[in-house]
Design an enzyme around this catalytic site. Sequence first.
Site, mmCIF file in Angstrom:
data_model
loop_
_atom_site.group_PDB
_atom_site.id
_atom_site.type_symbol
_atom_site.label_atom_id
_atom_site.label_comp_id
_atom_site.label_asym_id
_atom_site.label_seq_id
_atom_site.Cartn_x
_atom_site.Cartn_y
_atom_site.Cartn_z
ATOM 1 N N ASN A 141 75.947 28.984 31.131
ATOM 2 C CA ASN A 141 74.345 29.627 31.457
ATOM 3 C C ASN A 141 73.737 29.418 29.867
ATOM 4 O O ASN A 141 72.466 29.441 29.746
ATOM 5 C CB ASN A 141 74.245 31.107 31.677
ATOM 6 C CG ASN A 141 75.315 32.034 30.934
ATOM 7 O OD1 ASN A 141 76.264 31.628 30.845
ATOM 8 N ND2 ASN A 141 74.632 32.973 30.245
ATOM 9 N N CYS A 167 68.218 29.552 33.480
ATOM 10 C CA CYS A 167 69.495 29.233 33.833
ATOM 11 C C CYS A 167 70.034 29.243 35.138
ATOM 12 O O CYS A 167 70.441 28.214 35.689
ATOM 13 C CB CYS A 167 70.582 30.101 32.865
ATOM 14 S SG CYS A 167 70.615 31.886 33.113
ATOM 15 N N SER A 198 69.098 35.700 16.328
ATOM 16 C CA SER A 198 70.356 36.706 16.460
ATOM 17 C C SER A 198 70.692 36.904 17.751
ATOM 18 O O SER A 198 71.851 37.619 17.973
ATOM 19 C CB SER A 198 69.961 38.155 15.792
ATOM 20 O OG SER A 198 68.907 38.494 16.367
ATOM 21 N N GLY A 199 69.834 36.432 18.846
ATOM 22 C CA GLY A 199 70.396 36.617 20.175
ATOM 23 C C GLY A 199 71.393 35.572 20.834
ATOM 24 O O GLY A 199 71.959 34.683 19.890
ATOM 25 N N TYR A 200 71.663 35.594 21.807
ATOM 26 C CA TYR A 200 72.852 34.634 22.319
ATOM 27 C C TYR A 200 72.197 33.274 22.523
ATOM 28 O O TYR A 200 72.866 31.957 22.155
ATOM 29 C CB TYR A 200 73.414 34.837 23.645
ATOM 30 C CG TYR A 200 74.431 36.231 23.489
ATOM 31 C CD1 TYR A 200 75.104 36.324 22.272
ATOM 32 C CD2 TYR A 200 74.528 37.081 24.498
ATOM 33 C CE1 TYR A 200 75.816 37.447 22.217
ATOM 34 C CE2 TYR A 200 75.329 38.175 24.224
ATOM 35 C CZ TYR A 200 75.927 38.355 23.245
ATOM 36 O OH TYR A 200 77.065 39.410 23.177
ATOM 37 N N ALA A 201 71.015 32.900 22.975
ATOM 38 C CA ALA A 201 70.444 31.743 23.174
ATOM 39 C C ALA A 201 70.144 31.142 22.062
ATOM 40 O O ALA A 201 70.543 29.836 21.550
ATOM 41 C CB ALA A 201 69.067 31.643 23.778
#
Lengths: 347, 347, 347, 347
Positions: B314, B150, B13-16
């Site tokens: 990133n 990143c 559910s996170g960005y990564a």
Amino acid sequence: MTEHKTVAIVGGSGYAGGEFLRLALGHPMLKVTQVTSERSAGLPVSLVHPNLRGRTNLKFVRAAELVDADIVVLALPHGSAAKRIAEFEGKGRVIVDLSADFRLKDPEVYRATYGEAHPTPERLGEWVYGNPELHREALRGATRIACAGCFATSVILALYPLLKLGVLLPKDIVATGLVGSSAAGASATDGSHHPERAGSLRVYKPVGHRHTAEARQELPGNFPLHLTAISTPRVRGILTTAHAWVPDGYSDRDVWSAYREVYAEEPFIRIVKVARGIHRYPDPMLLDGTNYCDLGFEMDNDTGRVVLMSAIDNLVKGTAGHAMQSLNIAHGWDERSGLDFAGLHPA
Amino acid sequence: MTEHKTVAIVGGSGYAGGEFLRLALGHPMLKVTQVTSERSAGLPVSLVHPNLRGRTNLKFVRAAELVDADIVVLALPHGSAAKRIAEFEGKGRVIVDLSADFRLKDPEVYRATYGEAHPTPERLGEWVYGNPELHREALRGATRIACAGCFATSVILALYPLLKLGVLLPKDIVATGLVGSSAAGASATDGSHHPERAGSLRVYKPVGHRHTAEARQELPGNFPLHLTAISTPRVRGILTTAHAWVPDGYSDRDVWSAYREVYAEEPFIRIVKVARGIHRYPDPMLLDGTNYCDLGFEMDNDTGRVVLMSAIDNLVKGTAGHAMQSLNIAHGWDERSGLDFAGLHPA
Amino acid sequence: MTEHKTVAIVGGSGYAGGEFLRLALGHPMLKVTQVTSERSAGLPVSLVHPNLRGRTNLKFVRAAELVDADIVVLALPHGSAAKRIAEFEGKGRVIVDLSADFRLKDPEVYRATYGEAHPTPERLGEWVYGNPELHREALRGATRIACAGCFATSVILALYPLLKLGVLLPKDIVATGLVGSSAAGASATDGSHHPERAGSLRVYKPVGHRHTAEARQELPGNFPLHLTAISTPRVRGILTTAHAWVPDGYSDRDVWSAYREVYAEEPFIRIVKVARGIHRYPDPMLLDGTNYCDLGFEMDNDTGRVVLMSAIDNLVKGTAGHAMQSLNIAHGWDERSGLDFAGLHPA
Amino acid sequence: MTEHKTVAIVGGSGYAGGEFLRLALGHPMLKVTQVTSERSAGLPVSLVHPNLRGRTNLKFVRAAELVDADIVVLALPHGSAAKRIAEFEGKGRVIVDLSADFRLKDPEVYRATYGEAHPTPERLGEWVYGNPELHREALRGATRIACAGCFATSVILALYPLLKLGVLLPKDIVATGLVGSSAAGASATDGSHHPERAGSLRVYKPVGHRHTAEARQELPGNFPLHLTAISTPRVRGILTTAHAWVPDGYSDRDVWSAYREVYAEEPFIRIVKVARGIHRYPDPMLLDGTNYCDLGFEMDNDTGRVVLMSAIDNLVKGTAGHAMQSLNIAHGWDERSGLDFAGLHPA
């Protein structure tokens, strides 16, 4: 064995031409053979479109250097394509025009809208208005495609289902487009100067937007349509909200049904109306680079107002992607070819 | 016949994790079977990652519901993966960790950097640092990949050629990273509140950035390295400028040669140093969603200073794309699989 | 009874001239009598500076129409003021130049920096460098004020205390300025076109920034100074981070003391170094329209590196406000006159 | 000799309270004695409102520590002021409430709008709706001022002249507000997280906006009014476009006359309709920090549609400045006191 079609892009240093080039380079059936620019002739296209560094070695050529191609895509300033159409018809069997020159069927409407007589009024009937959702059948095998306008597309796709089904009351429809800065093109102006534009919410066309004519031509029914366009700090994207009027008792669920009925099979239309989370309606933020048109709506049951919403990337579903989808249909290819990617999140 | 590999994403559910999912859905050899999220279990992944609407029907499951997959990608908060690694090793033959947990080889450096003892120091040696440009050979066949950080990646790729070739003087290298807001993750904080962040240029790590340890570990040579990180109003992207020092007589052309020598075959590294136009050096604006690392440089011949520049997204070259490239190498697939698209312009 | 001084602004259609006009209109001792613009002569100044609607009825005049004023402020393109200085000296007793023309004392440095001989090298000694923090005494009664450069000011004010006190080691100082788009002036260019600039982090001067000469002239001590300038999506503001080197044992507390000792009485310098909350260091977001220079710092005790930070509004403390503060000192007025307002939050 | 009035601000850690504080600190007749915040009690107000560093030494106190003041300004969450009004009435003779609690005259409308019964319906009649343009006479000497809502203010000021003069046809009026992120307050939420918000154009209230009730209450005439609110990437500001309908023959010039007739003497209303340049209509970009409401319009003579436009800073003319202007009137002070500054350009 698959046979590629060759494509030449005329006027490829602008944003519309550059975007078509990006899509064409990733298209499995297309081979870009020439890209013209009078100003940048001789330079690598990646100098002007730096996103294409390492992805193409093409250099700009002058239009005078054009050789034959299967498809010629015209990305010229409005007014130029019509004046020079004979020149380009000699170069390719299929012509796609990204400008407004061949969108309107009625020369009188053209004159009223663009302020001058159309140079080739007798040819207008040859062109198919490049909106796959409305004209898929006409696009099959088409050799003259007039790509729909970006704001017009956002208005048309939002309103089409309820008008086609005859649901809307014949009252004034007001549509407001929030438009990114790329819609004004690649040339720097006083108004596009970053310090003047970055924080601005600028009403640039409160009345008299030229795309009104396209939208009236394409939308069924008889009703007054009013457009207002406001520039926002985004670079890409149009968010349109259209206020229309439904009969008593027409419900939220009915709008759902109407949208589903009309757009059920559309590969690039998504209905976005979510009861939870933060992304409940269409938002151009999620569409940069994609060919989606996201559609949403909300009913005001007390007043019979329905707010219809659409979001597109003005350079993709609003221009180059819409044109590519039309080309795919014209050639009988998978409609998603060269267009099958998701947007970014976050973005 | 091609056989797909199955992938499960833990902490999706996170960005990564969301970005890895986006890339994996478009990868010709991968099939995403599960995505976990404790908070959003049962909900469609497209509710959290609305860019994926219409592109997947997956719903989040709890980590406890994980079944076996060929590849398990861990996108957990820093510190979690190491503590729970045994749990995940039972689920997949190949483990990719997007966190910082397995990047550092030396447990003492880990302790000094992250302020606590590593929970499984004896396992650190099993992991390959997921930077294809430096560790391509080690990545072939690898089953434990620790995706590089990143900011570290942007620093390492900029400095590596001149350090590898032993060109730089042993003087202090100062590198400044301008970082987009997505690097801080998907959770709202006081500092990420839009009114506080939108106009901000915020020095958030003037000294003591944790990626210093990674960069020192990976970069050859002995020199003091100083990192400073500043958040900018962009959502994605890192632009790093590193100031290093070359001997008298070392020229612009020599830097070109060094970069070319080291990176000649790299599919995702582009050298950007153009004498005309407005896009003369690397700019993260052009890289959103792509796996490119654009590198540039400029010499100050009077002082021996060379300014090395790198730009990445990133979340892609800085995280999920770098991991995907590493996975491609590990499996012997085309390194570009699932990653072969251009950025946007304008953007 | 108070007697007002009259002010004429030459070149008032640009950003520097417009900002000086905004400040002068609110100054209790000044009366703006004329504002020149060759291009906009005859038009209301509020057409070009729409923030001044309803606040002044002045119209632009041509420079040829200038009549005598107590103070003449020159806001011309670099190079113009020096060539035409005799013309303006006949119009006012006090001349303030906002350009770079009279900042450098040494004609040879001017030639090396600006690439041509100074037209009136013999007059350079008459001008006071308009930085109140360094030259307050010289500014009292001054009649020739050369307003300091914006990036130079941010560098000078950050570095001055530790250099004045002789603390810094004679090692390379690297300073990076993150600069808003207004610093490039009011004229639209390809690079300032919103779609090309809005999302950009553009290294526009990695080496060779002209303000290096000013900073070297003004800063005490002998050390190599390296400047790099990067444009950001902000419209106003400069955030500078300078990396300098202190002896072993020099502490955080010592930097505090140094800054306090040197700037204790400065009305427009604030030291920002806060241990909690989200606004811990200087941030140009908080300074739009103000004359403050916020200064901060952080020590890396392991390496002796100190990161010095400064934030200003490039058009106020970086140009027009700095000039106004200098004028206030020159006339013996309260230094805060016309400059006494807070920034906005949120902004 | 001038006698200052003392002011206490209750709920001063939010954006409305902070903005009132900024204005009050610069007001020649006011002295801020206390600012409350339960969460930040004991901390300097400049920690939360960093723009006020060096401009006040006030620290937050708890509401329980309030002592008497001439004026008490309530900047509490909606619903709190009404419930606790007795507590505050004991502390000051004049009460200004910045929330929605006392704006509506009719308890039934309040209930329908806010979903619960008003706690002190019998007191609603004591409050003056704090809109100087409509209620200047009632504000003179007023001791209970209910500050108007920000979106309501932008709608009311745009529509008031043509409705007051009875010009508009009784057709549906559709008004769209483009709103900055600060309007949602100082608390971080999932939706205000920078990566989710920075690029977003988010329709957050397509129908059912609560300010509809205020606007209906204040605007003369009988007509259906429809509001839609969309959040934009700006931090401050509201741009409202309202579509209304005039009789045949009603001209552009007539609208000018109407606006001038009604607003001729208004110190904070500017009519912006310029035929040249790039700033032709109201734009919130120019209004950050100011108390202006800029109004513009454009006629579509073919259809009888008039597009009315208004721009304000939601925290100033939309909240704290509007309240200050009301307070100035209540006390018989110059209406511009503490509010007399220009916006910035560029901004």
